[in-house]
Design an enzyme around this catalytic site. Structure first.
Site, mmCIF file in Angstrom:
data_model
loop_
_atom_site.group_PDB
_atom_site.id
_atom_site.type_symbol
_atom_site.label_atom_id
_atom_site.label_comp_id
_atom_site.label_asym_id
_atom_site.label_seq_id
_atom_site.Cartn_x
_atom_site.Cartn_y
_atom_site.Cartn_z
ATOM 1 N N HIS A 1 -6.367 -16.875 -1.697
ATOM 2 C CA HIS A 1 -6.763 -16.869 -0.286
ATOM 3 C C HIS A 1 -6.806 -18.244 0.344
ATOM 4 C CE1 HIS A 1 -8.117 -13.000 -1.899
ATOM 5 N NE2 HIS A 1 -7.690 -12.574 -0.745
ATOM 6 N N CYS B 1 -9.539 -21.087 -3.961
ATOM 7 C CA CYS B 1 -8.946 -19.842 -4.461
ATOM 8 C C CYS B 1 -7.459 -19.813 -4.110
ATOM 9 C CB CYS B 1 -9.650 -18.640 -3.840
ATOM 10 S SG CYS B 1 -8.716 -17.134 -4.110
ATOM 11 N N HIS C 1 0.842 -1.200 0.000
ATOM 12 C CA HIS C 1 0.000 0.000 0.000
ATOM 13 C C HIS C 1 0.879 1.252 0.000
ATOM 14 C CE1 HIS C 1 -2.917 -2.916 2.047
ATOM 15 N NE2 HIS C 1 -3.434 -2.658 0.859
ATOM 16 N N LYS D 1 6.427 -14.307 -1.227
ATOM 17 C CA LYS D 1 5.162 -13.588 -1.220
ATOM 18 C C LYS D 1 4.823 -13.228 0.242
ATOM 19 C CE LYS D 1 0.446 -13.913 -2.672
ATOM 20 N NZ LYS D 1 -0.729 -14.631 -2.847
HETATM 21 N N1 MSP Z 1 -10.023 -2.428 -2.671
HETATM 22 C C1 MSP Z 1 -9.400 -2.891 -3.860
HETATM 23 C C2 MSP Z 1 -9.096 -1.735 -4.800
HETATM 24 C C3 MSP Z 1 -10.310 -0.947 -5.233
HETATM 25 S S1 MSP Z 1 -9.859 0.368 -6.303
HETATM 26 C C4 MSP Z 1 -11.300 0.908 -6.892
HETATM 27 C C5 MSP Z 1 -8.080 -3.580 -3.516
HETATM 28 N N2 MSP Z 1 -7.567 -3.335 -2.303
HETATM 29 S S2 MSP Z 1 -6.193 -3.969 -1.733
HETATM 30 O O1 MSP Z 1 -6.019 -3.450 -0.410
HETATM 31 O O2 MSP Z 1 -6.225 -5.385 -1.899
HETATM 32 O O3 MSP Z 1 -5.064 -3.439 -2.690
HETATM 33 C C6 MSP Z 1 -4.808 -2.051 -2.813
HETATM 34 C C7 MSP Z 1 -3.641 -1.823 -3.768
HETATM 35 O O4 MSP Z 1 -2.448 -2.389 -3.221
HETATM 36 C C8 MSP Z 1 -3.875 -2.478 -5.131
HETATM 37 O O5 MSP Z 1 -3.435 -1.628 -6.179
HETATM 38 C C9 MSP Z 1 -3.012 -3.717 -5.038
HETATM 39 O O6 MSP Z 1 -2.562 -4.168 -6.290
HETATM 40 C C10 MSP Z 1 -1.852 -3.197 -4.218
HETATM 41 N N3 MSP Z 1 -1.088 -4.271 -3.596
HETATM 42 C C11 MSP Z 1 -1.560 -5.290 -2.805
HETATM 43 N N4 MSP Z 1 -0.506 -6.082 -2.446
HETATM 44 C C12 MSP Z 1 0.646 -5.601 -2.991
HETATM 45 C C13 MSP Z 1 2.003 -5.946 -2.916
HETATM 46 N N5 MSP Z 1 2.455 -6.996 -2.247
HETATM 47 N N6 MSP Z 1 2.887 -5.138 -3.555
HETATM 48 C C14 MSP Z 1 2.495 -3.993 -4.239
HETATM 49 N N7 MSP Z 1 1.216 -3.650 -4.304
HETATM 50 C C15 MSP Z 1 0.259 -4.482 -3.775
HETATM 51 O O7 MSP Z 1 -7.570 -4.295 -4.362
#
Ligand code: MSP
Length: 483
Positions: A145, A142, A22, A299
């Site tokens: 998850h 899945c 994030h 991961k």
């Molecule tokens: N809630 C949805 C997004 C809705 S946008 C209209 C979501 N949330 S999330 O919390 O799973 O992911 C938020 C962002 O963080 C996404 O762009 C996602 O790809 C990114 N990432 C989640 N895990 C990540 C990593 N390990 N590394 C980099 N970015 C990652 O998806």
């Protein structure tokens, strides 16, 4: 030519605490927003939180609190993350807010002609908040998850995505929606060409335990979380309420650019443009997709216990070093790795030794000589753009997002100055002899500081400050790391 640019980060789910992924997305958006602003463009940068997901309801239940109290607490942590990382977002939208709810309902009404109700049986993963086809994964488990897909039978509203088949093919082929990197566009195009299915955009309110956005005119149904979440990009601008910002930065923008991770491009490159087209609203112009960060080669996962806490990183290494790592070490559009070993290497070699020592010793010598640099007397180097100045031509944000190579080239300049320092040996010269040399070094450092500011705002602006006016000795920019 000054451009109006809307830049959005995705809105994270708030069922857990933020992780380094994030922070990575925020830092990328922030570097881009700051670069564009400092080049004189009119940028609006949005962020927010995705609060209507079913998994929030589940997590709140586990934590023994109400869903509202649960999301309020988590949203505060995400807001703290933005502050800690000095993210310069102009807007923060919560999808549980009345403004957002109103906007989603307006969008729904505008798309009425493409929305219909039908009974549906599908396999659902609550983690992904998505239906999957039977047999899509071995044993219907899945892989993201590691949980069995649930059989869900219900009456839902559907969006007639299939009607937008040729619109989407054309959108992707013609690059009216520019996607970076290009192979992601190819992935999307292949998916579209296989034939698009209508998708469910609501679910019974009983299944969401009342949490979520009611479908206009049908209180028994709540909107599907992705339909509502995507709409944040316009409700953040007041769509459905006071639409002044929406008119300026959505309808009136030259560039509407979304920044998202590689796992959610289908929603942004296919569903969202079709939803907007159906409602008769302008579609995004750019979609930038980044990769994933792994933790010391693996991961990140709660089970492995290797999730990297973005707050801890800043506590341990400071904000500048953390932003430096994310922007210098993780490729802009591919996966990258975070490890403490590599962080310690970069901290010591690039930050403390190459840059920090150079600025410290320059200031020490210049202070001893009583050098004073009036602001205006620094020659204005091309990279020096702390103050906004109009630029020529229209920028393509996808072209300037390669902050990694920009940072690498700044460090090449730093290395050159260090070399010239060691060759000239100013400390061995008399003050009058070294004056010209020191003035030139101070000016180059000021330029590097201002070029660095979009990436590492604190240290970039600090370098400009300490190399301007009456030069004083400074404390180290990057103190030695303690074990
Ligand atoms: N809630 C949805 C997004 C809705 S946008 C209209 C979501 N949330 S999330 O919390 O799973 O992911 C938020 C962002 O963080 C996404 O762009 C996602 O790809 C990114 N990432 C989640 N895990 C990540 C990593 N390990 N590394 C980099 N970015 C990652 O998806």
């Amino acid at each position: 030519m000054k451009q109006k640019i809307l830049l959005t980060s995705s809105i994270p789910y708030v069922n857990g605490n933020p992780h380094i992924g994030h922070a990575f997305e925020y830092v990328q958006c922030d570097a881009l927003a700051r670069s564009l602003r400092s080049a004189g463009h009119d940028v609006l940068f949005t962020a927010g939180t995705d609060e209507n997901a079913l998994k929030n309801v589940e997590s709140a239940q586990k934590a023994g609190t109400s869903t509202q109290a649960f999301v309020d607490e988590k949203v505060a942590v995400f807001q703290d993350l933005l502050k800690t990382y000095q993210i310069s977002n102009d807007v923060f939208i919560r999808t549980s807010s009345p403004e957002h709810i109103r906007g989603c309902q307006k969008l729904w009404q505008l798309s009425k002609k493409d929305i219909y109700k039908k009974s549906y049986t599908g396999l659902y993963c609550v983690g992904c908040e998505t239906f999957y086809a039977d047999g899509e994964f071995p044993d219907n488990i899945c892989p993201n998850h590691n949980r069995k897909l649930e059989v869900v039978i219900e009456e839902n509203y559907f969006f007639a995505l299939s009607k937008y088949q040729s619109f989407l093919e054309d959108l992707l082929e013609s690059e009216k929606l520019k996607i970076f990197p290009a192979y992601r566009r190819d992935e999307l195009l292949n998916f579209v060409k296989k034939g698009l299915q209508d998708f469910s955009i609501s679910r019974p309110a009983t299944r969401t335990k009342g949490w979520g956005i009611p479908v206009p005119g049908d209180a028994t149904q709540n909107m599907y979380v992705w339909y509502d979440a995507l709409t944040n990009y316009i409700t953040a601008l007041g769509f459905g309420g006071d639409e002044k910002q929406y008119k300026t930065y959505w309808e009136g923008a030259d560039i509407r650019m979304h920044v998202v991770g590689k796992d959610i491009i289908k929603f942004h490159g296919i569903y969202w443009p079709a939803m907007l087209q159906s409602a008769g609203l302008p579609i995004p112009t750019h979609l930038y997709t980044h990769g994933f960060i792994t933790s010391a080669g693996q991961k990140m996962s709660k089970t492995l216990g290797n999730v990297i806490d973005p707050f801890e990183l800043v506590k341990k290494y400071g904000l500048n070093a953390t932003r430096y790592y994310l922007l210098r070490e993780i490729p802009p559009h591919d996966d990258g790795d975070f490890s403490d070993t590599r962080m310690a290497q970069l901290y010591t070699a690039d930050l403390a030794n190459e840059l920090g020592n150079l600025v410290s010793r320059t200031c020490a010598i210049a202070a001893k000589d009583g050098l004073e640099i009036p602001k205006e007397s620094h020659p204005e180097p091309s990279g020096r753009r702390l103050r906004a100045e109009p630029v020529e031509g229209s920028p393509d944000p996808l072209l300037i997002i390669n902050y990694q190579s920009t940072i690498v080239s700044l460090w090449e300049q730093v290395k050159e100055i260090n070399k010239s320092f060691n060759t000239f040996e100013p400390w061995a010269k008399s003050a009058p002899d070294r004056k010209t040399f020191m003035l030139s070094v101070l000016s180059q450092l000021a330029s590097i500081g201002s070029s660095l500011a979009p990436f590492l705002p604190e240290v970039g602006e600090n370098i400009v400050k300490v190399t301007t006016g009456k030069i004083e000795k400074i404390s180290p920019l990057f103190p030695r790391l303690t074990a």
